[in-house]
Design an enzyme around this catalytic site. Structure first.
Site, mmCIF file in Angstrom:
data_model
loop_
_atom_site.group_PDB
_atom_site.id
_atom_site.type_symbol
_atom_site.label_atom_id
_atom_site.label_comp_id
_atom_site.label_asym_id
_atom_site.label_seq_id
_atom_site.Cartn_x
_atom_site.Cartn_y
_atom_site.Cartn_z
ATOM 1 N N ARG A 176 -4.174 2.239 18.782
ATOM 2 C CA ARG A 176 -3.802 0.837 18.619
ATOM 3 C C ARG A 176 -3.243 0.202 19.881
ATOM 4 O O ARG A 176 -3.425 -0.998 20.107
ATOM 5 C CB ARG A 176 -2.823 0.698 17.446
ATOM 6 C CG ARG A 176 -3.527 0.869 16.109
ATOM 7 C CD ARG A 176 -2.607 0.843 14.928
ATOM 8 N NE ARG A 176 -3.382 0.655 13.690
ATOM 9 C CZ ARG A 176 -2.878 0.764 12.466
ATOM 10 N NH1 ARG A 176 -1.588 1.054 12.309
ATOM 11 N NH2 ARG A 176 -3.646 0.578 11.418
ATOM 12 N N ASP A 233 3.666 -0.273 12.486
ATOM 13 C CA ASP A 233 2.513 -0.943 11.880
ATOM 14 C C ASP A 233 2.526 -2.443 12.132
ATOM 15 O O ASP A 233 1.511 -3.111 11.901
ATOM 16 C CB ASP A 233 2.467 -0.681 10.369
ATOM 17 C CG ASP A 233 1.809 0.645 10.026
ATOM 18 O OD1 ASP A 233 1.232 1.282 10.931
ATOM 19 O OD2 ASP A 233 1.871 1.056 8.851
ATOM 20 N N LYS A 279 -3.464 6.344 14.923
ATOM 21 C CA LYS A 279 -3.704 5.683 13.634
ATOM 22 C C LYS A 279 -5.209 5.467 13.448
ATOM 23 O O LYS A 279 -6.027 6.233 13.946
ATOM 24 C CB LYS A 279 -2.941 4.361 13.587
ATOM 25 C CG LYS A 279 -1.428 4.520 13.709
ATOM 26 C CD LYS A 279 -0.808 4.918 12.393
ATOM 27 C CE LYS A 279 0.702 4.847 12.439
ATOM 28 N NZ LYS A 279 1.311 5.078 11.108
ATOM 29 N N GLN A 285 3.921 10.835 7.700
ATOM 30 C CA GLN A 285 3.209 11.094 6.452
ATOM 31 C C GLN A 285 3.169 12.576 6.092
ATOM 32 O O GLN A 285 3.099 12.924 4.914
ATOM 33 C CB GLN A 285 1.797 10.522 6.520
ATOM 34 C CG GLN A 285 1.768 8.996 6.512
ATOM 35 C CD GLN A 285 0.370 8.429 6.602
ATOM 36 O OE1 GLN A 285 -0.605 9.155 6.828
ATOM 37 N NE2 GLN A 285 0.256 7.122 6.444
ATOM 38 N N ARG A 341 2.335 6.042 -2.898
ATOM 39 C CA ARG A 341 3.419 6.982 -3.189
ATOM 40 C C ARG A 341 3.712 7.035 -4.687
ATOM 41 O O ARG A 341 3.841 8.106 -5.273
ATOM 42 C CB ARG A 341 4.680 6.585 -2.415
ATOM 43 C CG ARG A 341 4.655 6.972 -0.937
ATOM 44 C CD ARG A 341 5.766 6.261 -0.167
ATOM 45 N NE ARG A 341 5.870 6.744 1.204
ATOM 46 C CZ ARG A 341 5.050 6.365 2.191
ATOM 47 N NH1 ARG A 341 4.061 5.514 1.940
ATOM 48 N NH2 ARG A 341 5.215 6.830 3.417
ATOM 49 N N LYS A 393 0.839 -1.209 0.000
ATOM 50 C CA LYS A 393 0.000 0.000 0.000
ATOM 51 C C LYS A 393 0.867 1.250 0.000
ATOM 52 O O LYS A 393 0.605 2.213 -0.728
ATOM 53 C CB LYS A 393 -0.923 0.020 1.217
ATOM 54 C CG LYS A 393 -1.822 1.260 1.261
ATOM 55 C CD LYS A 393 -2.600 1.377 2.542
ATOM 56 C CE LYS A 393 -1.762 1.994 3.649
ATOM 57 N NZ LYS A 393 -2.575 2.384 4.832
#
Length: 427
Positions: free
Chosen positions: A336, A305, A332, A165, A23, A18
């Site tokens: 989490r 992640d 996120k 990001q 990107r 992903k």
């Protein structure tokens, strides 16, 4: 630790990354000419990103089977006015506003309630300092409107403690700015994602350098490129962990020692936990040894992640496992750390939770229905725990949320582990 019977040496079918797909799609949109992305990930997030690009006027042509996308860029930012729906895709909300700001027009970005809850202030502030007129909801989140007339470039400082990001979005837009961009990224988290961004930008022809903590991007234009998307390393963490907890061997082709993705380092965590790991030139293999070791403390801040994958299987270890450096994971798709902790406690597992850490103690999971919080990674991580628990112990309240990054997850797990009973994927 219970083993699930399957044939040894299975090869997993992991879809494209992903992170690379989105990107590369943005870089293709910013380049002059037509780029071809081969084997892109086709999932909720990447389709949302692709649709958002077309909403900005970028031509995208996909083959009938979606195995190749052709994206035609104009070598500049978009023009005109557009309302852009990002759905749940954080990459769309963070990568596309800087791209839009290099163009001319009014561009409004919005998304789901889940995405609206994720912070945008550092990005909005940075775009404002670079010359854009930016308005956000309460100054901090979606909806975000950019009234664009190009970006100036120059030197800025960017708070990068919440997400990498923001920095990625600014870096990828930089070659379209009027002058070179220099960014000092304070308290940067998830550095491997920035390394991935830089590598892809260079693949598309950008000039990027780094010195004394400052990243500099010149204004040399992007050039159209053909790119094969490698399998998603974050997604691969689930099948690698499944091998470790079931005493089987799983190989993921296309993920080797030259991978662009830092999350492949997750297999080193499995090695620490007792699995056999082989990282080759073109593939990575993990073999479970029938025993999961604990008794270690691991900083997973740069590969956060994947921390849920390790935390979810940690009850099967022979001693406590502590994971730290993951405070930014609270921002996120869900909080989490809290989501993992509450689900483990619901399963009867002792857990200690801190601001940026979690400690999981050994235990036998009790039957529980996992609260996924519409978070694909929570769902997939706890499914792996279920493989090694008694049948029916672990169920999900939202099995279909895996569609965000791996729509075929349950089907693939059933192929690899015939004893696995796929859960109904209804919403």
């Amino acid at each position: 630790m219970t083993r699930t019977t399957t044939s040894p040496g299975r090869t997993a079918r992991i879809p494209g990354s992903k992170s690379i797909t989105n990107r590369a799609a943005l870089l293709a949109a910013a380049a002059q000419g037509t780029s071809r992305l081969r084997a892109p990930l086709v999932s909720d997030d990447t389709l949302a990103f692709r649709t958002a690009l077309t909403g900005l006027g970028v031509p995208v042509r996909a083959t009938d089977d979606d195995t190749s996308w052709e994206i035609t860029g104009g070598g500049r930012g978009p023009t005109g006015d557009a309302d852009v729906w990002c759905n749940d895709a954080g990459t769309a909300a963070r990568f596309l506003p800087p791209f839009a700001a290099t163009g001319t027009g009014r561009f409004t970005f919005d998304g789901s309630a889940q995405l609206r809850a994720r912070p945008l202030r550092p990005l909005a502030d940075a775009l404002t300092r670079l010359g854009a007129d930016v308005r956000t909801e309460s100054g901090a989140s979606l909806p975000l409107t950019v009234r664009a007339s190009g970006l100036d470039g120059g030197r800025i400082e960017l708070d990068s403690s919440l997400s990498s990001q923001y920095l990625t979005g600014l870096l990828m837009a930089a070659p379209l700015m009027r002058t070179p961009l220099e960014v000092g990224a304070r308290d940067l988290v998830s550095r491997p994602y920035i390394d991935m961004t830089i590598a892809l930008m260079r693949r598309f022809g950008a000039e990027v350098s780094e010195s004394d903590g400052t990243l500099r991007v010149g204004t040399r234009p992007y050039r159209a490129t053909d790119l094969h998307i490698e399998p998603d390393a974050s997604t691969a963490s689930y099948v690698f962990a499944a091998a470790a907890v079931t005493g089987t061997t799983i190989t993921v082709p296309g993920l080797g020692r030259d991978s662009l993705q830092g999350d492949l380092r997750f297999v080193e965590a499995l090695r620490k936990a007792g699995a056999d790991v082989e990282i080759g030139a073109d593939a990575t293999t993990v073999t479970g040894t029938g025993r999961l070791r604990g008794g270690f403390d691991l900083d997973m801040g740069e590969i956060s992640d994947t921390f849920m994958t390790l935390a979810a299987i940690a009850p099967l270890a022979d001693a406590p496992v502590t994971i730290r450096g993951i405070g930014h994971a609270r921002l996120k798709e869900s909080d989490r750390i809290a989501a993992v902790a509450k689900n483990l406690v619901a399963a009867g597992i002792r857990v200690e939770e801190g601001r940026d850490r979690i400690t999981v103690h050994p235990g036998v999971p009790a039957p529980t229905r996992i609260a996924c919080h519409r978070d694909h990674r929570i769902a997939m991580a706890f499914t792996v725990l279920g493989l090694a628990a008694a049948p029916g112990t672990i169920t999900l309240d939202d099995p279909a949320c895996v569609g965000k990054t791996f729509p075929g997850f349950h089907t693939e797990l059933r192929r690899l582990f015939p004893a696995y009973e796929p859960q109904e994927e209804h919403r």
